[in-house]
Design a protein around this motif. Sequence first.
Motif, mmCIF file in Angstrom:
data_model
loop_
_atom_site.group_PDB
_atom_site.id
_atom_site.type_symbol
_atom_site.label_atom_id
_atom_site.label_comp_id
_atom_site.label_asym_id
_atom_site.label_seq_id
_atom_site.Cartn_x
_atom_site.Cartn_y
_atom_site.Cartn_z
ATOM 1 N N GLY A 93 0.765 -1.239 0.000
ATOM 2 C CA GLY A 93 0.000 0.000 0.000
ATOM 3 C C GLY A 93 0.794 1.286 0.000
ATOM 4 N N GLN A 94 2.106 1.232 0.125
ATOM 5 C CA GLN A 94 2.882 2.467 0.167
ATOM 6 C C GLN A 94 3.030 3.055 -1.237
ATOM 7 O OE1 GLN A 94 6.506 2.513 2.428
ATOM 8 N NE2 GLN A 94 5.346 2.364 4.318
ATOM 9 N N ILE A 95 2.757 4.334 -1.339
ATOM 10 C CA ILE A 95 2.854 5.030 -2.625
ATOM 11 C C ILE A 95 4.327 5.268 -2.939
ATOM 12 C CG2 ILE A 95 2.305 7.163 -3.845
ATOM 13 C CD1 ILE A 95 -0.288 7.243 -2.175
ATOM 14 N N HIS A 96 4.698 4.940 -4.185
ATOM 15 C CA HIS A 96 6.092 5.083 -4.592
ATOM 16 C C HIS A 96 6.192 5.362 -6.091
ATOM 17 C CE1 HIS A 96 4.996 0.860 -5.068
ATOM 18 N NE2 HIS A 96 5.918 0.767 -6.022
ATOM 19 N N SER A 97 7.387 5.756 -6.537
ATOM 20 C CA SER A 97 7.653 6.012 -7.946
ATOM 21 C C SER A 97 9.091 5.612 -8.243
ATOM 22 C CB SER A 97 7.426 7.493 -8.277
ATOM 23 O OG SER A 97 8.317 8.298 -7.521
ATOM 24 N N ALA A 98 9.398 5.492 -9.540
ATOM 25 C CA ALA A 98 10.756 5.124 -9.961
ATOM 26 C C ALA A 98 11.157 5.979 -11.149
ATOM 27 C CB ALA A 98 10.810 3.645 -10.324
ATOM 28 N N LYS A 99 12.434 6.383 -11.176
ATOM 29 C CA LYS A 99 12.933 7.238 -12.254
ATOM 30 C C LYS A 99 14.317 6.781 -12.692
ATOM 31 C CE LYS A 99 10.670 11.227 -10.229
ATOM 32 N NZ LYS A 99 10.845 12.460 -9.493
ATOM 33 N N ASN A 100 14.551 6.882 -13.977
ATOM 34 C CA ASN A 100 15.885 6.675 -14.531
ATOM 35 C C ASN A 100 16.385 8.037 -14.982
ATOM 36 O OD1 ASN A 100 18.202 6.035 -15.903
ATOM 37 N ND2 ASN A 100 17.243 4.709 -17.404
ATOM 38 N N HIS A 101 17.290 8.628 -14.226
ATOM 39 C CA HIS A 101 17.822 9.951 -14.532
ATOM 40 C C HIS A 101 19.070 9.886 -15.411
ATOM 41 C CE1 HIS A 101 15.172 12.132 -11.869
ATOM 42 N NE2 HIS A 101 15.511 11.385 -10.844
ATOM 43 N N THR A 102 19.450 8.710 -15.851
ATOM 44 C CA THR A 102 20.721 8.556 -16.552
ATOM 45 C C THR A 102 20.544 8.531 -18.071
ATOM 46 O OG1 THR A 102 20.724 6.138 -16.685
ATOM 47 C CG2 THR A 102 21.479 7.130 -14.605
ATOM 48 N N ASN A 103 21.669 8.506 -18.772
ATOM 49 C CA ASN A 103 21.679 8.411 -20.230
ATOM 50 C C ASN A 103 21.700 6.967 -20.702
ATOM 51 O OD1 ASN A 103 21.714 11.220 -20.662
ATOM 52 N ND2 ASN A 103 23.911 11.282 -20.285
ATOM 53 N N SER A 104 21.581 6.015 -19.787
ATOM 54 C CA SER A 104 21.614 4.591 -20.119
ATOM 55 C C SER A 104 20.315 3.922 -19.704
ATOM 56 C CB SER A 104 22.761 3.900 -19.374
ATOM 57 O OG SER A 104 23.992 4.487 -19.711
ATOM 58 N N LYS A 105 20.027 2.778 -20.333
ATOM 59 C CA LYS A 105 18.863 1.974 -19.968
ATOM 60 C C LYS A 105 19.056 1.435 -18.543
ATOM 61 C CE LYS A 105 16.743 -2.395 -21.220
ATOM 62 N NZ LYS A 105 16.769 -3.531 -22.124
ATOM 63 N N ALA A 106 17.958 1.264 -17.828
ATOM 64 C CA ALA A 106 17.980 0.644 -16.501
ATOM 65 C C ALA A 106 16.852 -0.379 -16.438
ATOM 66 C CB ALA A 106 17.806 1.700 -15.412
ATOM 67 N N SER A 107 17.063 -1.447 -15.672
ATOM 68 C CA SER A 107 16.069 -2.513 -15.567
ATOM 69 C C SER A 107 15.980 -3.009 -14.132
ATOM 70 C CB SER A 107 16.443 -3.693 -16.464
ATOM 71 O OG SER A 107 16.541 -3.278 -17.803
ATOM 72 N N GLU A 108 14.768 -3.431 -13.764
ATOM 73 C CA GLU A 108 14.554 -4.023 -12.453
ATOM 74 C C GLU A 108 13.761 -5.303 -12.590
ATOM 75 O OE1 GLU A 108 12.164 -1.114 -10.244
ATOM 76 O OE2 GLU A 108 10.352 -2.165 -10.869
ATOM 77 N N LEU A 109 13.955 -6.190 -11.627
ATOM 78 C CA LEU A 109 13.131 -7.378 -11.466
ATOM 79 C C LEU A 109 12.215 -7.064 -10.296
ATOM 80 C CD1 LEU A 109 12.471 -10.339 -12.159
ATOM 81 C CD2 LEU A 109 14.170 -10.991 -10.451
ATOM 82 N N ALA A 110 10.907 -7.018 -10.556
ATOM 83 C CA ALA A 110 9.934 -6.702 -9.517
ATOM 84 C C ALA A 110 9.155 -7.960 -9.168
ATOM 85 C CB ALA A 110 8.978 -5.613 -9.997
ATOM 86 N N THR A 111 9.140 -8.290 -7.881
ATOM 87 C CA THR A 111 8.366 -9.429 -7.394
ATOM 88 C C THR A 111 7.302 -8.891 -6.450
ATOM 89 O OG1 THR A 111 10.319 -10.853 -7.565
ATOM 90 C CG2 THR A 111 8.487 -11.652 -6.205
ATOM 91 N N TYR A 112 6.054 -9.189 -6.763
ATOM 92 C CA TYR A 112 4.922 -8.725 -5.977
ATOM 93 C C TYR A 112 4.307 -9.903 -5.240
ATOM 94 C CZ TYR A 112 5.372 -5.197 -9.646
ATOM 95 O OH TYR A 112 5.866 -4.269 -10.527
ATOM 96 N N ILE A 113 4.019 -9.718 -3.972
ATOM 97 C CA ILE A 113 3.298 -10.701 -3.166
ATOM 98 C C ILE A 113 2.003 -9.989 -2.804
ATOM 99 C CG2 ILE A 113 3.342 -12.155 -1.112
ATOM 100 C CD1 ILE A 113 6.548 -11.540 -1.355
ATOM 101 N N VAL A 114 0.943 -10.309 -3.550
ATOM 102 C CA VAL A 114 -0.260 -9.486 -3.515
ATOM 103 C C VAL A 114 -1.522 -10.297 -3.277
ATOM 104 C CG1 VAL A 114 0.708 -7.681 -4.983
ATOM 105 C CG2 VAL A 114 -0.422 -9.635 -6.043
ATOM 106 N N GLU A 115 -2.587 -9.590 -2.911
ATOM 107 C CA GLU A 115 -3.897 -10.198 -2.740
ATOM 108 C C GLU A 115 -4.467 -10.539 -4.111
ATOM 109 O OE1 GLU A 115 -6.671 -8.317 0.052
ATOM 110 O OE2 GLU A 115 -4.989 -7.016 0.623
ATOM 111 N N LYS A 116 -4.978 -11.753 -4.232
ATOM 112 C CA LYS A 116 -5.589 -12.185 -5.487
ATOM 113 C C LYS A 116 -6.880 -11.412 -5.736
ATOM 114 C CE LYS A 116 -5.604 -16.415 -6.739
ATOM 115 N NZ LYS A 116 -5.721 -17.864 -6.900
ATOM 116 N N GLY A 117 -7.158 -11.177 -7.005
ATOM 117 C CA GLY A 117 -8.404 -10.533 -7.374
ATOM 118 C C GLY A 117 -8.379 -9.019 -7.339
#
Length: 125
Positions: A93-117
């Motif tokens: 539930g925490q509000i967040h954001s992500a930014k790539n401020h660089t001149n290169s590509k960036a990647s993340e692996l995101a794993t969510y443990i969430v309520e179904k439905g």
Amino acid sequence: MAILSFIAFTISNNASAQKSGITRTDLQKHDISVVGHETVQARIDFEPHTAFGKHSHPGEEVIYVLEGSLEYQVEDKTPIILKAGEVLFIPAGQIHSAKNHTNSKASELATYIVEKGKPILVLAK
């Protein structure tokens, strides 16, 4: 029904994200031993100088930066910059954001443990 809403989210999320230079690739989705919860894993690729705005999830998110560096803003805390190989835990539930401020590509692996439905992502107003 939950699978359909997940697919609908994925299609609309990918379509809008690709326009903004952010691509989401869904990797896997599985029920877990906690009743009513599932895990969803995705790779998120950020082109240079792109950002994904404020949002939250109906569960925890575990982030592993695969390449480049990304700045994360979680709630009103001081922004944190993570480089490849670094991790971040975002509580449910925490509000967040992500930014790539660089001149290169960036990647993340995101794993969510969430309520179904529930939608996996809720944009903040």
